[in-house]
Design a protein around this motif. Structure first.
Motif, PDB file in Angstrom:
ATOM      1  N   VAL A  50       0.808  -1.225   0.000  1.00  0.00           N
ATOM      2  CA  VAL A  50       0.000   0.000   0.000  1.00  0.00           C
ATOM      3  C   VAL A  50       0.839   1.272   0.000  1.00  0.00           C
ATOM      4  O   VAL A  50       0.281   2.374  -0.002  1.00  0.00           O
ATOM      5  N   LYS A  52       2.394   3.015  -2.101  1.00  0.00           N
ATOM      6  CA  LYS A  52       2.196   3.988  -3.175  1.00  0.00           C
ATOM      7  C   LYS A  52       0.728   4.377  -3.330  1.00  0.00           C
ATOM      8  O   LYS A  52       0.348   5.012  -4.316  1.00  0.00           O
ATOM      9  N   HIS A  53      -0.076   4.003  -2.346  1.00  0.00           N
ATOM     10  CA  HIS A  53      -1.511   4.290  -2.393  1.00  0.00           C
ATOM     11  C   HIS A  53      -1.916   4.934  -1.074  1.00  0.00           C
ATOM     12  O   HIS A  53      -2.321   4.251  -0.131  1.00  0.00           O
ATOM     13  N   ASP A  55      -4.415   6.592  -0.115  1.00  0.00           N
ATOM     14  CA  ASP A  55      -5.790   6.378   0.333  1.00  0.00           C
ATOM     15  C   ASP A  55      -5.947   5.033   1.039  1.00  0.00           C
ATOM     16  O   ASP A  55      -6.694   4.916   2.022  1.00  0.00           O
ATOM     17  N   LEU A  56      -5.207   4.032   0.572  1.00  0.00           N
ATOM     18  CA  LEU A  56      -5.259   2.726   1.224  1.00  0.00           C
ATOM     19  C   LEU A  56      -4.409   2.702   2.486  1.00  0.00           C
ATOM     20  O   LEU A  56      -4.788   2.111   3.498  1.00  0.00           O
ATOM     21  N   ILE A  71     -10.079  -1.782  -3.405  1.00  0.00           N
ATOM     22  CA  ILE A  71      -8.641  -1.943  -3.639  1.00  0.00           C
ATOM     23  C   ILE A  71      -8.396  -2.164  -5.126  1.00  0.00           C
ATOM     24  O   ILE A  71      -9.058  -2.998  -5.743  1.00  0.00           O
ATOM     25  N   PRO A  72      -7.479  -1.424  -5.740  1.00  0.00           N
ATOM     26  CA  PRO A  72      -7.213  -1.616  -7.171  1.00  0.00           C
ATOM     27  C   PRO A  72      -6.891  -3.077  -7.490  1.00  0.00           C
ATOM     28  O   PRO A  72      -6.148  -3.729  -6.733  1.00  0.00           O
ATOM     29  N   ARG A  76      -4.846  -5.977  -5.336  1.00  0.00           N
ATOM     30  CA  ARG A  76      -5.885  -6.489  -4.428  1.00  0.00           C
ATOM     31  C   ARG A  76      -5.466  -7.790  -3.755  1.00  0.00           C
ATOM     32  O   ARG A  76      -5.636  -7.955  -2.540  1.00  0.00           O
TER      33      ARG A  76
END
Length: 212
Positions: A50, A52-53, A55-56, A71-72, A76
């Motif tokens: 996570v 690089k994300h 929001d996650l 989740i992309p 995922r």
């Protein structure tokens, strides 16, 4: 240019007791390896998945597991596998405790609910063990309840967990070999029997009363 600091969204929680606190039923070497190596690996891999994300990374662990569609798809599987491993282990540690003095039987409201659902505590234990021994490969056996407080025993392969089914976990038995292999080798049935000696029924009852 200085390298940006890696976001650490999740941390390995400490055990709620000493490594040797569950002896002789769960040995120190197994517990230390299980917590410090296996559980830590799930936390580290989740943070990597996570990082690089944003929001996650800012989401609570349980929120990740309850909403996999958010989740992309590309990450995922990695997020769900490692979030599940992190949650299941964090949950599992608190299912156990030293100096259990309830005769290894369910107490309080959850004890009464178990009797009503399964007929008796002994029948519940027999069913739980049957499910545990029937799980193919690695995974977990859970006692769960739904929003109406209906109890059920369910198996979850690998690092799947009840939160993703909208269920409330009450009790979990780790059936990955690293949870018992040093002491019990391939004797899953013996591990399943011995584990009841350290089940923390006060914790399970508290979860039941709070709805999880």
């Amino acid at each position: 240019m200085a390298k940006a600091a890696t976001l650490v969204a999740h941390e390995l929680p400490p055990l709620p007791y000493e490594y040797d606190a569950l002896e002789p039923h769960c040995d120190r070497e197994t517990l230390e390896l299980h917590h410090d190596k296996h559980h830590r690996a799930y936390v580290d891999k989740l943070n990597h998945a996570v990082e690089k994300h944003a929001d996650l990374a800012s989401k609570d662990l349980e929120d990740l597991l309850r909403d996999p569609e958010a989740i992309p798809p590309k990450i995922r599987s990695a997020v769900m596998n490692n979030a599940g491993g992190h949650f299941n282990h964090s949950f599992f540690w608190h299912c156990m405790g030293p100096d259990q003095d309830h005769g290894h039987r369910a107490t309080g409201s959850v004890g009464r609910a178990i009797d009503e659902t399964f007929g008796s505590f002994d029948e519940f234990r027999d069913k739980f063990k049957e499910m545990a021994l029937g799980l193919f490969g690695s995974g977990w056996t859970f006692l769960v309840m739904d929003a109406a407080q209906k109890l059920e025993i369910r198996n979850y392969p690998n690092q799947d967990c009840p939160l993703s089914d909208g269920l409330i976990p009450l009790l979990a038995l780790d059936l990955w070999e690293h949870a018992y292999y040093l002491k019990f080798h391939n004797r899953r049935d013996e591990w399943s029997d011995t584990w009841w000696n350290v089940v923390n029924w006060d914790e399970v009852n508290s979860r039941y009363l709070m709805g999880g």
